[in-house]
Structure formats: structure tokens, C-alpha cells
Design an enzyme around this catalytic site. Sequence first.
Site, PDB file in Angstrom:
ATOM      1  N   CYS A   1      41.981  47.481  25.748  1.00 30.16           N
ATOM      2  CA  CYS A   1      41.279  48.520  26.516  1.00 30.16           C
ATOM      3  C   CYS A   1      41.639  49.913  26.020  1.00 30.16           C
ATOM      4  CB  CYS A   1      41.586  48.387  28.005  1.00 30.16           C
ATOM      5  SG  CYS A   1      40.718  46.997  28.758  1.00 30.16           S
TER       6      CYS A   1
ATOM      7  N   CYS B   1      38.244  42.771  30.981  1.00 29.07           N
ATOM      8  CA  CYS B   1      39.057  43.688  31.770  1.00 29.07           C
ATOM      9  C   CYS B   1      38.161  44.665  32.528  1.00 29.07           C
ATOM     10  CB  CYS B   1      39.988  44.488  30.875  1.00 29.07           C
ATOM     11  SG  CYS B   1      41.319  43.534  30.148  1.00 29.07           S
TER      12      CYS B   1
ATOM     13  N   ASN C   1      37.830  43.217  36.851  1.00 35.43           N
ATOM     14  CA  ASN C   1      38.011  42.158  35.860  1.00 35.43           C
ATOM     15  C   ASN C   1      37.161  40.946  36.231  1.00 35.43           C
ATOM     16  OD1 ASN C   1      39.954  42.033  37.967  1.00 35.43           O
ATOM     17  ND2 ASN C   1      41.305  40.718  36.790  1.00 35.43           N
TER      18      ASN C   1
ATOM     19  N   TYR D   1      39.674  31.055  28.916  1.00 34.18           N
ATOM     20  CA  TYR D   1      40.431  32.274  29.247  1.00 34.18           C
ATOM     21  C   TYR D   1      40.155  33.516  28.410  1.00 34.18           C
ATOM     22  CZ  TYR D   1      43.220  28.915  31.996  1.00 34.18           C
ATOM     23  OH  TYR D   1      43.642  27.943  32.858  1.00 34.18           O
TER      24      TYR D   1
ATOM     25  N   GLU E   1      37.016  37.083  35.016  1.00 31.90           N
ATOM     26  CA  GLU E   1      37.673  36.040  34.226  1.00 31.90           C
ATOM     27  C   GLU E   1      36.730  34.870  33.964  1.00 31.90           C
ATOM     28  OE1 GLU E   1      41.371  35.228  36.255  1.00 31.90           O
ATOM     29  OE2 GLU E   1      42.189  37.183  35.651  1.00 31.90           O
ATOM     30  N   ASN E   2      37.213  33.943  33.121  1.00 34.03           N
ATOM     31  CA  ASN E   2      36.410  32.773  32.770  1.00 34.03           C
ATOM     32  C   ASN E   2      37.361  31.608  32.514  1.00 34.03           C
ATOM     33  OD1 ASN E   2      34.853  31.010  30.577  1.00 34.03           O
ATOM     34  ND2 ASN E   2      33.368  32.216  31.694  1.00 34.03           N
TER      35      ASN E   2
ATOM     36  N   CYS F   1      45.653  47.517  29.058  1.00 35.86           N
ATOM     37  CA  CYS F   1      46.109  46.665  27.955  1.00 35.86           C
ATOM     38  C   CYS F   1      45.754  47.317  26.616  1.00 35.86           C
ATOM     39  CB  CYS F   1      45.480  45.273  28.068  1.00 35.86           C
ATOM     40  SG  CYS F   1      43.758  45.198  27.577  1.00 35.86           S
TER      41      CYS F   1
ATOM     42  N   GLU G   1      38.365  47.871  32.897  1.00 40.32           N
ATOM     43  CA  GLU G   1      38.040  49.125  32.206  1.00 40.32           C
ATOM     44  C   GLU G   1      36.840  48.943  31.278  1.00 40.32           C
ATOM     45  OE1 GLU G   1      40.909  47.536  32.491  1.00 40.32           O
ATOM     46  OE2 GLU G   1      42.617  48.809  32.014  1.00 40.32           O
TER      47      GLU G   1
HETATM   48  N1  THU Z   1      43.313  43.216  33.161  1.00 40.08           N
HETATM   49  C1  THU Z   1      42.444  44.256  33.294  1.00 40.08           C
HETATM   50  O1  THU Z   1      41.408  44.139  33.959  1.00 40.08           O
HETATM   51  N2  THU Z   1      42.748  45.426  32.670  1.00 40.08           N
HETATM   52  C2  THU Z   1      43.856  45.634  31.891  1.00 40.08           C
HETATM   53  O2  THU Z   1      43.990  46.687  31.288  1.00 40.08           O
HETATM   54  C3  THU Z   1      44.870  44.589  31.794  1.00 40.08           C
HETATM   55  C4  THU Z   1      44.551  43.284  32.414  1.00 40.08           C
HETATM   56  C5  THU Z   1      42.974  41.931  33.781  1.00 40.08           C
HETATM   57  C6  THU Z   1      42.696  40.836  32.788  1.00 40.08           C
HETATM   58  C7  THU Z   1      42.991  39.599  33.605  1.00 40.08           C
HETATM   59  O3  THU Z   1      41.813  39.251  34.323  1.00 40.08           O
HETATM   60  C8  THU Z   1      44.052  40.049  34.581  1.00 40.08           C
HETATM   61  O4  THU Z   1      44.060  41.473  34.570  1.00 40.08           O
HETATM   62  C9  THU Z   1      45.438  39.549  34.256  1.00 40.08           C
HETATM   63  O5  THU Z   1      45.760  39.823  32.942  1.00 40.08           O
END
Ligand code: THU
Length: 130
Positions: free
Chosen positions: A95, A52, A41, A47, A43-44, A92, A54
Site C-alpha cells: 500500500c 487492503c 479490506n 488468501y 479478503e478471499n 503495509c 487503502e
Molecule cells: N490490511 C489492510 O487493509 N491494510 C494494510 O495496510 C495492512 C493490512 C488488511 C489485509 C488483511 O485483510 C488484514 O488487514 C490483515 O492483514
Amino acid sequence: MYEELMRKACEVRANAYCPYSHFAVGAALLAKDGTVYTGCNVENGSYPVGMCAERVAFGKAIADGKTRGDFEAIAIAGAPAGESPDAPCYPCGMCRQVLMELGGGELKVVLHDRVYRMNELLPCCFALST
Ligand code: THU
């Protein structure tokens, strides 16, 4: 099953950029030709811009020339940064939609100690065409 793929997913978690959630996720995507694409993952501070693990892995594979139907399995590992994953980290909803479109219903999804198929994780899903 798929221990090596899960090991790679756990390994790439170390590269996660997650200063906001402090939740590190790694993914390892196995193509049918044996190539493995990893992702974490990213992030930024704005937000919703965060990506993610995947979808980062799928993006790398598509950029490398792979396409829909070229994939066998994806392993996903997630836990608070600095901790070892000890439970499934389910993908999620966003994804799941990407995994389904590019991986198909038979894509194997390796989560902790279980292997699912995308058909189980996203039944009756949206698609523009079959
Ligand atoms: N996240 C993923 O990388 N994959 C998922 O399927 C669910 C969530 C990440 C997004 C964010 O950076 C962190 O997990 C918390 O939500």
C-alpha cells in the site's frame, strides 16, 4: 487534525470482509476537491487475492476520474474486528508503494493521533521516473 476523515475511516471498518484474519481496516481518502473515497479490506479464501482498505479507496477514486496528484490525505484505522482502534495501523509495504505513486511524497497519512507524510513512511522509494 483530520478528525472527520478519521471518523469516516473508523466507520467504514464496519463493512470490512475479513473472515480469515478477523482484522478490520478502514481508509478514508480525501481528494483536493473535497471528495472523500472510503475503502475497507476485502479478503478471499485464496488468501493473496485479498485487497487492503487503502488500495480499495484509491481504486474507487481512480475509477471516479481522479488521478495522480489529486489527493491531500488518507486516514487509516485498523484493529481486530469488533474492537475499536486504539493504536496506529501502519499501511503495509504494498500500500505504501501505491500511496506514494498516486498521492506523492506530500500526501498526509493520518494514523490514530499522528499525521505523517508519505516521504517519512517510504523514503528512497522505487519509481520508474520522477
Ligand atoms: N490490511 C489492510 O487493509 N491494510 C494494510 O495496510 C495492512 C493490512 C488488511 C489485509 C488483511 O485483510 C488484514 O488487514 C490483515 O492483514
